[in-house]
Motif scaffolding. Structure first.
Motif, short mmCIF file in Angstrom:
data_model
loop_
_atom_site.label_atom_id
_atom_site.label_comp_id
_atom_site.label_asym_id
_atom_site.label_seq_id
_atom_site.Cartn_x
_atom_site.Cartn_y
_atom_site.Cartn_z
N GLN A 1 0.83 -1.21 0.00
CA GLN A 1 0.00 0.00 0.00
C GLN A 1 0.86 1.26 0.00
OE1 GLN A 1 -2.56 -0.83 3.37
NE2 GLN A 1 -4.19 -1.41 1.98
N SER A 2 1.94 1.24 0.80
CA SER A 2 2.78 2.45 0.82
C SER A 2 3.53 2.59 -0.50
CB SER A 2 3.75 2.42 2.01
OG SER A 2 4.59 1.31 1.91
N ILE A 3 3.85 1.48 -1.16
CA ILE A 3 4.51 1.58 -2.47
C ILE A 3 3.55 2.19 -3.49
CG2 ILE A 3 5.58 0.27 -4.35
CD1 ILE A 3 6.46 -1.79 -2.24
N PRO B 1 7.35 14.28 -7.21
CA PRO B 1 8.69 14.22 -6.61
C PRO B 1 9.32 15.60 -6.50
CG PRO B 1 8.76 13.48 -8.89
CD PRO B 1 7.32 13.78 -8.58
N ARG B 2 10.21 15.76 -5.53
CA ARG B 2 10.98 17.00 -5.44
C ARG B 2 12.12 16.96 -6.43
NH1 ARG B 2 12.77 18.81 0.47
NH2 ARG B 2 13.43 20.73 -0.53
N LEU B 3 12.60 18.13 -6.80
CA LEU B 3 13.73 18.20 -7.73
C LEU B 3 15.02 17.93 -6.95
CD1 LEU B 3 14.83 18.93 -10.56
CD2 LEU B 3 15.03 21.28 -9.74
N VAL B 4 15.75 16.90 -7.37
CA VAL B 4 17.03 16.57 -6.73
C VAL B 4 18.13 16.67 -7.79
CG1 VAL B 4 18.35 14.78 -5.53
CG2 VAL B 4 15.94 15.10 -5.00
N PRO C 1 10.44 2.88 -3.21
CA PRO C 1 10.20 4.30 -3.46
C PRO C 1 9.61 4.98 -2.23
CG PRO C 1 8.54 2.96 -4.58
CD PRO C 1 9.53 2.01 -3.98
N LYS C 2 9.96 6.26 -2.08
CA LYS C 2 9.42 7.04 -0.96
C LYS C 2 8.86 8.34 -1.51
CE LYS C 2 12.89 5.78 2.47
NZ LYS C 2 14.23 6.28 2.61
N ALA C 3 7.75 8.77 -0.93
CA ALA C 3 7.14 10.02 -1.39
C ALA C 3 7.94 11.22 -0.87
CB ALA C 3 5.71 10.10 -0.89
N SER C 4 7.91 12.32 -1.61
CA SER C 4 8.51 13.57 -1.14
C SER C 4 7.47 14.27 -0.29
CB SER C 4 8.86 14.47 -2.33
OG SER C 4 9.68 13.81 -3.24
N LEU C 5 7.68 14.24 1.01
CA LEU C 5 6.70 14.85 1.92
C LEU C 5 7.45 15.64 2.99
CD1 LEU C 5 4.27 11.85 2.49
CD2 LEU C 5 3.70 14.02 1.41
N GLY D 1 12.31 12.11 -0.54
CA GLY D 1 11.74 11.04 -1.35
C GLY D 1 12.79 10.45 -2.30
N GLN D 2 12.43 9.32 -2.88
CA GLN D 2 13.32 8.72 -3.89
C GLN D 2 12.52 7.73 -4.72
OE1 GLN D 2 16.43 6.69 -1.66
NE2 GLN D 2 15.24 4.82 -1.56
N ASP D 3 13.05 7.45 -5.91
CA ASP D 3 12.42 6.45 -6.76
C ASP D 3 12.80 5.06 -6.26
OD1 ASP D 3 11.28 8.39 -8.36
OD2 ASP D 3 12.96 8.45 -9.75
#
Ligand SMILES: C[S@@+](CC[C@H](N)C(=O)[O-])C[C@H]1O[C@@H](n2cnc3c(N)ncnc32)[C@H](O)[C@@H]1O
Length: 447
Positions: A179-181, A189-192, A424-428, A433-435
């Motif tokens: 579910q989190s995925i 996503p944030r700009l990295v 993957p993690k959300a940008s919050l 965050g990351q892919d």
């Protein structure tokens, strides 16, 4: 109708034009083309508005399709009108209940949205009955909003915004985390960026950004997160090659392979060249970069030129990595980066259209293709050398299972420490965050 033509014929009303162009892009995706490709055909003056709307639509396409199915008995015969209906329903949901929508949701008043959507249908030359039909659908949705929300509560495709096969695959692979995925794709996503340490350093880039009024924070190693306000090529240092756009998860690849000065390194699936450049930034190496797609390989050359990384030890070849006789001179490599083609299921927060473009049959196809590439590349690795297998996928078949099968086929392969599946993690908030990626590192035994 080509987008350019649609643009020329459309009125000057910005929202109706945005909706019209966005609907044509979404119809292209429903027809099997990528959103990036479709957006590339939108006139540049309109692109950022259309991109914002279409990315939001793709992130919530499950709901949009479900509501369209409840309101439209059969396709209109004009695919872009079908897409306009789905898009307008989604945006009207935000307009009716802005408080329950995500922060990146495009916001209009219900009245503006309905009239502009109907105008978009007219301006795009929908069949004469369709603007009226769209108007009726949207008015009904507005009146019965609560009921429409209730009707999708038990629909997993509407709830999660992914096709059912995709959800089932993730449930099987990650009984606890699926579910989190799935949820990450709802957040932009944030700009990295990755700082080019051949030319500058993190402190200098942060200083230049601060002078220009751009907010940026150091994330560790060469990575910085930037609060973006416009086009990336307008940020300080772009032309000078001081940095590249690269996701935090993707920045692990070159550091895991850890090229050393003087090594002969192969980047076997190189385009568009993000990891190729990072390898060259880390050490003075001799590098061969391959990609089977000649057009994409041109982008590798462009990237390396902008970053001032082209030198006599860099060779680019447009070849299929599996055909060793076409490109390999028989001299073994000390290190190989195998950034394999995959379903890209780990990068849906950046490319939410991927979930709708892939078919269940794509997964076994990419798995077979990956195994063939790995087996070919292994022959070119020197004893004692290392191969990093990378995929931007969360599916185990394209990661851990592929790695285990590879080891069983190659008794001279030994596994070295590597992260395996990076979820993957959300940008919050402060979380950049990351892919999602898979990293597997193998060493070839010295026999
Ligand atoms: C995941 S992308 C690589 C991304 C790249 N490493 C980067 O960081 O920018 C995979 C690439 O593999 C290429 N490719 C697919 N099959 C290949 C093959 N058999 N030989 C060489 N390249 C291949 C595709 O054209 C695509 O550009």
């Amino acid at each position: 109708m080509p987008l350019i033509k649609a643009f020329a014929q459309a009125s000057t009303s910005p929202l109706s034009l945005t909706l019209l162009l966005a609907s044509r892009c979404l119809a292209a995706v429903e027809g099997g083309r990528s959103l990036t490709e479709a957006l590339g055909k939108v006139p540049s003056a309109n692109r950022s508005a259309v991109q914002a709307v279409t990315l939001y639509a793709m992130r919530h396409w499950g709901r949009a399709r479900a509501w369209r199915a409840m309101t439209l008995k059969k396709p209109t015969g004009q695919p872009w009108v079908d897409s306009l209906i789905a898009l307008s329903l989604l945006l009207l949901d935000v307009a009716v209940a802005p408080e329950s929508s995500s922060t990146d949701a495009p916001r209009y008043t219900p009245h503006t949205l309905v009239t502009q959507a109907v105008d978009a249908a007219r301006e795009g030359r929908a069949k004469p009955v369709l603007p009226g039909l769209l108007n009726a659908i949207l008015r009904r949705f507005q009146r019965e909003h609560r009921q429409f929300l209730d009707n999708i509560k038990t629909d997993p495709v509407a709830r999660w915004g992914y096709p059912l096969w995709w959800q089932k695959q993730l449930q099987a692979d990650y009984p606890h985390d699926w579910q989190s995925i799935l949820a990450v794709s709802c957040f932009a996503p944030r700009l990295v960026l990755r700082v080019n340490t051949r030319l500058t350093d993190v402190a200098e880039v942060l200083h230049e950004f601060s002078e220009a009024g751009v907010t940026a924070v150091h994330l560790g190693e060469s990575a910085i997160a930037v609060t973006q306000t416009g086009s990336v090529d307008q940020l300080p240092g772009y032309t000078e090659g001081w940095w590249s756009v690269q996701d935090l998860g993707a920045q692990r690849a070159a550091t895991l392979l850890a090229p050393k000065s003087g090594e002969r390194v192969l980047d076997a699936c190189a385009a568009p060249g993000g990891k190729t450049a990072h390898l060259l930034e880390l050490a003075p190496i001799t590098l061969t970069a391959l990609d089977q797609d000649p057009d994409r390989l041109i982008r590798v050359g462009d990237t390396l030129s902008r970053l001032r990384l082209v030198h006599s030890g860099v060779t680019l070849k447009a070849v299929d990595a599996r055909n060793l006789e076409q490109w390999w001179d028989g001299k073994p490599f000390d290190a190989i980066l195998a950034d394999l083609p995959c379903t890209a299921s780990g990068v849906v927060r950046r490319h939410p259209d991927i979930a709708w473009l892939r078919r269940v049959a794509d997964l076994p196809k990419t798995v077979t293709q990956q195994a063939k590439i790995l087996d070919a590349l292994w022959q070119t690795l020197a004893p004692g050398g290392r191969l990093l297998m990378v995929t931007c996928s969360v599916f185990l078949q394209e990661g851990e299972q592929q790695a285990v099968n590879f080891l069983s086929r190659h008794p001279d392969a030994r596994r070295l420490p590597a992260p395996g599946h990076l979820l993957p993690k959300a940008s919050l908030g402060d979380e950049p965050g990351q892919d999602g990626f898979f990293y597997g590192l193998f060493e070839r035994a010295v026999l």
